[in-house]
Design a protein around this motif. Structure first.
Motif, short mmCIF file in Angstrom:
data_model
loop_
_atom_site.label_atom_id
_atom_site.label_comp_id
_atom_site.label_asym_id
_atom_site.label_seq_id
_atom_site.Cartn_x
_atom_site.Cartn_y
_atom_site.Cartn_z
N LEU A 18 0.84 -1.21 0.00
CA LEU A 18 0.00 0.00 0.00
C LEU A 18 0.87 1.26 0.00
O LEU A 18 0.39 2.36 0.32
N GLN A 20 3.22 2.21 2.01
CA GLN A 20 3.22 2.87 3.33
C GLN A 20 4.63 3.25 3.78
O GLN A 20 5.34 2.47 4.41
N ASN A 21 5.03 4.45 3.41
CA ASN A 21 6.25 5.07 3.92
C ASN A 21 5.78 6.31 4.68
O ASN A 21 5.34 7.28 4.07
N GLU A 46 -7.84 14.80 2.00
CA GLU A 46 -6.51 14.20 2.12
C GLU A 46 -6.57 12.75 1.65
O GLU A 46 -7.42 11.97 2.09
N ILE A 47 -5.64 12.38 0.78
CA ILE A 47 -5.58 10.99 0.29
C ILE A 47 -4.50 10.26 1.10
O ILE A 47 -3.35 10.70 1.14
N GLY A 48 -4.89 9.16 1.73
CA GLY A 48 -3.92 8.34 2.46
C GLY A 48 -3.34 9.04 3.68
O GLY A 48 -2.15 9.34 3.72
N PRO A 49 -4.15 9.30 4.71
CA PRO A 49 -3.65 10.02 5.89
C PRO A 49 -2.67 9.22 6.74
O PRO A 49 -1.92 9.81 7.52
N ALA A 53 0.41 12.20 9.89
CA ALA A 53 1.55 13.12 9.86
C ALA A 53 1.15 14.49 9.28
O ALA A 53 1.57 15.53 9.80
N LEU A 54 0.33 14.47 8.23
CA LEU A 54 -0.13 15.74 7.64
C LEU A 54 -1.46 16.17 8.26
O LEU A 54 -1.71 17.35 8.49
N GLU A 69 -8.72 6.79 3.55
CA GLU A 69 -7.68 5.80 3.82
C GLU A 69 -8.16 4.41 3.43
O GLU A 69 -9.23 3.99 3.83
N LEU A 74 -5.40 1.23 9.78
CA LEU A 74 -4.84 2.55 10.12
C LEU A 74 -5.90 3.50 10.68
O LEU A 74 -5.56 4.50 11.30
N ALA A 93 -11.94 4.03 2.32
CA ALA A 93 -12.28 3.83 0.90
C ALA A 93 -11.01 3.84 0.08
O ALA A 93 -9.96 4.29 0.53
N ASP A 94 -11.16 3.35 -1.15
CA ASP A 94 -10.08 3.41 -2.13
C ASP A 94 -10.19 4.76 -2.84
O ASP A 94 -11.22 5.04 -3.47
N ALA A 95 -9.15 5.55 -2.74
CA ALA A 95 -9.19 6.89 -3.34
C ALA A 95 -9.42 6.85 -4.85
O ALA A 95 -9.87 7.84 -5.43
N ASN A 123 0.18 12.21 0.30
CA ASN A 123 1.51 11.61 0.16
C ASN A 123 1.21 10.23 -0.39
O ASN A 123 0.74 9.36 0.33
N PRO A 125 1.11 6.56 -2.71
CA PRO A 125 1.86 5.46 -3.31
C PRO A 125 2.02 5.77 -4.80
O PRO A 125 1.08 6.25 -5.43
N1 SAM Z 1 0.08 10.61 4.82
C1 SAM Z 1 0.82 9.66 5.63
C2 SAM Z 1 2.20 10.18 5.90
O1 SAM Z 1 2.60 11.12 5.21
O2 SAM Z 1 2.86 9.66 6.78
C3 SAM Z 1 0.89 8.28 4.96
C4 SAM Z 1 1.55 8.27 3.60
S1 SAM Z 1 1.84 6.67 2.92
C5 SAM Z 1 3.07 7.09 1.72
C6 SAM Z 1 0.46 6.39 1.82
C7 SAM Z 1 -0.87 6.20 2.49
O3 SAM Z 1 -1.84 5.99 1.47
C8 SAM Z 1 -0.95 5.00 3.40
O4 SAM Z 1 -1.63 5.35 4.58
C9 SAM Z 1 -1.75 3.97 2.58
O5 SAM Z 1 -2.43 3.01 3.38
C10 SAM Z 1 -2.69 4.89 1.83
N2 SAM Z 1 -3.22 4.34 0.57
C11 SAM Z 1 -2.61 3.51 -0.29
N3 SAM Z 1 -3.40 3.28 -1.36
C12 SAM Z 1 -4.54 3.98 -1.15
C13 SAM Z 1 -5.75 4.13 -1.89
N4 SAM Z 1 -5.93 3.53 -3.06
N5 SAM Z 1 -6.72 4.92 -1.37
C14 SAM Z 1 -6.55 5.55 -0.18
N6 SAM Z 1 -5.42 5.43 0.56
C15 SAM Z 1 -4.43 4.66 0.09
#
Ligand code: SAM
Length: 303
Positions: A18, A20-21, A46-49, A53-54, A69, A74, A93-95, A123, A125
């Motif tokens: 996913l 996840q960094n 916000e996509i992927g919280p 962190a943000l 998310e 998470l 949900a899936d963004a 932030n 993937p």
């Molecule tokens: N925003 C956080 C940060 O900066 O520490 C997390 C960033 S991490 C790079 C990417 C985040 O996007 C993860 O929480 C991951 O689970 C989420 N993610 C991955 N694919 C996604 C999707 N299709 N829809 C929504 N969230 C997604």
């Protein structure tokens, strides 16, 4: 506590699948949020919280934050980290599948009037980046600004100029103006990615540059399908038209048929789309009708 310790305490193992960094450096998180130029009344998507962190800074600055998310593990972690700010709605949900046209209605109440400025931040993937950008920019959401942290190489492809264009560059620049804001080294994340990242803002154009994006993308997909080949060949193959038709469209657009897709600027794709659409209209107008013969009262019944 470090991000690594917090994740451990929350029982979370980062999932590579996913992307996840997690951002570990609050100074950089603040700088990313500053790049989004959030005003107090804004709606932020916000996509992927992740674990916030943000998000922690977004809820301090925005009118409302909708955080999307995909990883359900998470979500309780995010809530444990941030508490339950009244102006935060977390969507599991899936963004890539969210209906952005109606997202204003799920802002934790009555929704927001259509003129509420929307800012998207994430932030991401790397593998969802281009699909997500296109979805966002084609939706009715009409964000005022999109601020994304992506791989450095992806950021450079978004802002590329003719001679180094790609399908991603055409998609982003057709819809908006991308700008590279800053570079982030791997040490700002846990786990550390293999490559540098970058923050990019995309300011969507106020008006669409061309009314039928599908034609632009049909042409660009065909053009970039074999980037080393000349446009006269890639367009013929990718659009299932003859080489002569491909040449006609290119010459009418004042584009040398021997050029390659990576050399074209967005306005050249637009000119090409206009001639391609005109050619399709002409072909349709001259096509013989193929419908069933209608039985009229004048036609004698076969006996
Ligand atoms: N925003 C956080 C940060 O900066 O520490 C997390 C960033 S991490 C790079 C990417 C985040 O996007 C993860 O929480 C991951 O689970 C989420 N993610 C991955 N694919 C996604 C999707 N299709 N829809 C929504 N969230 C997604």
């Amino acid at each position: 506590m470090s991000t690594r310790q917090r994740l451990n305490a929350l029982g979370i193992t980062p999932r590579k699948s996913l992307g996840q960094n997690f951002l570990t450096d609050p100074t950089i998180a603040r700088a990313i949020v500053a790049a989004a130029h959030i005003n107090p009344g804004d709606l932020v998507v916000e996509i992927g919280p992740g674990i916030g962190a943000l998000t922690q800074f977004l809820v301090q600055q925005a009118g409302h934050v909708i955080a999307i998310e995909l990883d359900q593990h998470l979500i309780p972690a995010l809530q444990a980290e941030l508490g339950q700010p009244a102006n935060l709605t977390v969507l599991h949900a899936d963004a890539l599948k969210v209906d952005y046209d109606s997202i204003r209605q799920i802002s934790g109440g009555d929704g927001y009037p259509p003129d509420t400025p929307v800012r998207v931040i994430g932030n991401l993937p790397y593998y969802i980046t281009s699909a997500l950008i296109r979805r966002l920019l084609e939706s009715e959401l009409k964000p005022a600004l999109i601020t994304l942290t992506v791989q450095m190489e992806v950021a450079q492809r978004m802002i590329a100029k003719p001679d180094e264009m790609s399908l991603l560059a055409v998609s982003v620049q057709f819809y908006g103006h991308p700008k590279l804001v800053m570079r982030i080294t791997p040490s700002a994340f846990y786990p550390q990615p293999d490559v540098d990242s970058a923050v990019v803002t995309i300011a969507p154009h106020a008006q669409p540059l061309y009314p039928s994006p599908n034609s632009i993308f049909a042409l660009a997909r065909a053009g970039f399908s074999q980037r080393r080949k000349q446009l006269r060949n890639t367009l013929a193959g990718g659009l299932a038209i003859t080489h002569q038709e491909a040449e006609e469209i290119l010459l009418a657009s004042r584009i040398n048929p021997a050029r390659r897709a990576e050399t074209l600027a967005v306005d050249e794709w637009i000119t090409l789309a206009a001639h391609y659409d005109a050619q399709k209209r002409r072909a349709k107008a001259t096509r013989k009708p193929t419908g069933k013969r209608l039985k009229t009262s004048a036609a004698p019944d076969a006996k």
